[in-house]
Enzyme design. Structure first.
Site, PDB file in Angstrom:
ATOM      1  N   ARG A   1      29.550  45.756  23.179  1.00  0.00           N
ATOM      2  CA  ARG A   1      30.615  46.256  22.302  1.00  0.00           C
ATOM      3  C   ARG A   1      30.429  45.528  20.967  1.00  0.00           C
ATOM      4  NH1 ARG A   1      35.973  48.467  22.727  1.00  0.00           N
ATOM      5  NH2 ARG A   1      37.434  47.590  21.232  1.00  0.00           N
TER       6      ARG A   1
ATOM      7  N   HIS B   1      31.847  55.865  20.598  1.00  0.00           N
ATOM      8  CA  HIS B   1      32.543  55.246  21.732  1.00  0.00           C
ATOM      9  C   HIS B   1      32.408  56.181  22.939  1.00  0.00           C
ATOM     10  CE1 HIS B   1      34.942  52.637  23.970  1.00  0.00           C
ATOM     11  NE2 HIS B   1      36.062  52.612  23.284  1.00  0.00           N
TER      12      HIS B   1
ATOM     13  N   GLN C   1      34.703  55.844  26.117  1.00  0.00           N
ATOM     14  CA  GLN C   1      36.043  56.391  25.942  1.00  0.00           C
ATOM     15  C   GLN C   1      36.030  57.896  26.175  1.00  0.00           C
ATOM     16  OE1 GLN C   1      39.105  54.747  25.244  1.00  0.00           O
ATOM     17  NE2 GLN C   1      39.797  56.781  25.868  1.00  0.00           N
TER      18      GLN C   1
ATOM     19  N   ASP D   1      44.268  58.490  17.103  1.00  0.00           N
ATOM     20  CA  ASP D   1      43.777  57.118  17.180  1.00  0.00           C
ATOM     21  C   ASP D   1      44.208  56.394  15.918  1.00  0.00           C
ATOM     22  OD1 ASP D   1      42.458  54.847  18.087  1.00  0.00           O
ATOM     23  OD2 ASP D   1      40.473  55.522  17.466  1.00  0.00           O
TER      24      ASP D   1
ATOM     25  N   CYS E   1      43.551  56.568  22.601  1.00  0.00           N
ATOM     26  CA  CYS E   1      42.613  55.678  23.299  1.00  0.00           C
ATOM     27  C   CYS E   1      43.120  54.242  23.387  1.00  0.00           C
ATOM     28  CB  CYS E   1      41.242  55.728  22.646  1.00  0.00           C
ATOM     29  SG  CYS E   1      41.196  55.046  20.978  1.00  0.00           S
TER      30      CYS E   1
ATOM     31  N   ARG F   1      39.466  54.808  32.174  1.00  0.00           N
ATOM     32  CA  ARG F   1      38.331  54.023  31.688  1.00  0.00           C
ATOM     33  C   ARG F   1      37.639  53.325  32.863  1.00  0.00           C
ATOM     34  NH1 ARG F   1      37.932  51.961  26.573  1.00  0.00           N
ATOM     35  NH2 ARG F   1      35.899  51.266  27.346  1.00  0.00           N
TER      36      ARG F   1
END
Length: 296
Positions: free
Chosen positions: A101, A128, A131, A218, A256, A284
């Site tokens: 990440r 991402h 996600q 988001d 998210c 997730r």
């Protein structure tokens, strides 16, 4: 195989990951275990802080019979003191999977190029994909497939760009509304067209949500964009991009997380009965277990 972008998977492979995620979710609910990692180790490289990515991957590794090692910015020399390619080659001698990440997407590309074990993109400034796996799993659960229309309302950021590609892969009806200057990259729209179809682009949030079943938003200011905060908040708020209960109506809400309540979404919208953000967050874990199982 590495998983750096959602379209690193074929349509069939994506379906296999989601099906595996569903199966593993049901096994967990019945108190059953799986052994895809079978004593193996997941290395988790973090340049950016995280709640869901760290906990879901670490828990997932444990539930798959393996072990996860957290490697924060003060623990390793990724890109400073040691080339990324050297970190990739050294870690490959110790672990079975690497998840990273990081800020720069080029770093996960380089990790993937030099590692001899699978590399997973846990988030970069460009994408991402983990996600998106959870997003698609959540939608598939709610609609028994992908016969739904989703409206993205907000920034055309990394989460949005991966979701655009994932939606194209599964044939999900998607419309995207962003303020001027904050849209999805043209290169991503071109990739979406090659995969299936690019999203419809709407001029404003009200137009975007008109026929939608789900509204997805988001944060307006992502990590690393702090210097742009005042400018972005002004642009998004003036253009009316906050998701309120009035805008949401009877549609489902996805986010998210973490949510900046009072900015891109109101507290009441997140807490409403139409919010499925916690199902999305839980998925997730299951989506990543499905991914790890497929990679191994």
């Amino acid at each position: 195989m590495n998983f750096l972008n959602i379209d690193d998977l074929t349509r069939e492979e994506l379906d296999d990951v989601l099906t595996s995620a569903t199966d593993l979710k049901e096994r967990t609910a019945r108190g059953k275990t799986a052994d895809a990692l079978d004593g193996g180790t997941l290395a988790m490289i973090f340049e950016k802080p995280s709640t869901r990515t760290r906990v879901s991957f670490e828990t997932g590794a444990t539930q798959l019979g393996g072990h996860a090692i957290f490697l924060g910015p003060d623990d390793i020399h990724l890109g400073h003191g040691e080339p990324v390619k050297d970190t990739a080659r050294a870690l490959s001698r110790y672990v079975d999977v690497i998840m990273a990440r990081v800020f720069d997407h080029a770093d996960v590309v380089e990790l993937g190029e030099y590692a001899t074990v699978p590399v997973v993109n846990g988030l970069t400034d460009d994408a991402h994909p983990c996600q998106t796996l959870a997003d698609l799993l959540t939608i598939r659960e709610r609609f028994d497939g992908f016969d739904a229309r989703v409206a993205w309302v907000g920034d055309g950021n990394n989460v949005c760009q991966s979701f655009v590609l994932g939606a194209a892969m599964v044939g999900l009806d998607l419309v995207v509304a962003t303020p001027d200057g904050y849209g999805v990259d043209d290169a991503v729209l071109d990739r979406a067209a090659e995969l299936g179809s690019p999203p419809e682009i709407a001029a404003d949030p009200e137009t975007a949500v008109a026929d939608a079943d789900v509204v997805y938003t988001d944060v307006w200011v992502s990590m690393g964009e702090e210097s742009e905060r005042a400018e972005k908040l002004d642009a998004f708020s003036k253009a009316g991009f906050q998701v309120t209960e009035d805008l949401l109506g009877d549609r489902l809400l996805m986010h998210c997380l973490p949510a900046h309540r009072g900015e891109e979404v109101t507290d009441s919208a997140v807490e409403s009965d139409n919010s499925i953000v916690w199902d999305q967050a839980e998925n997730r874990l299951h989506a990543q277990k499905g991914l790890l199982t497929s990679l191994l």
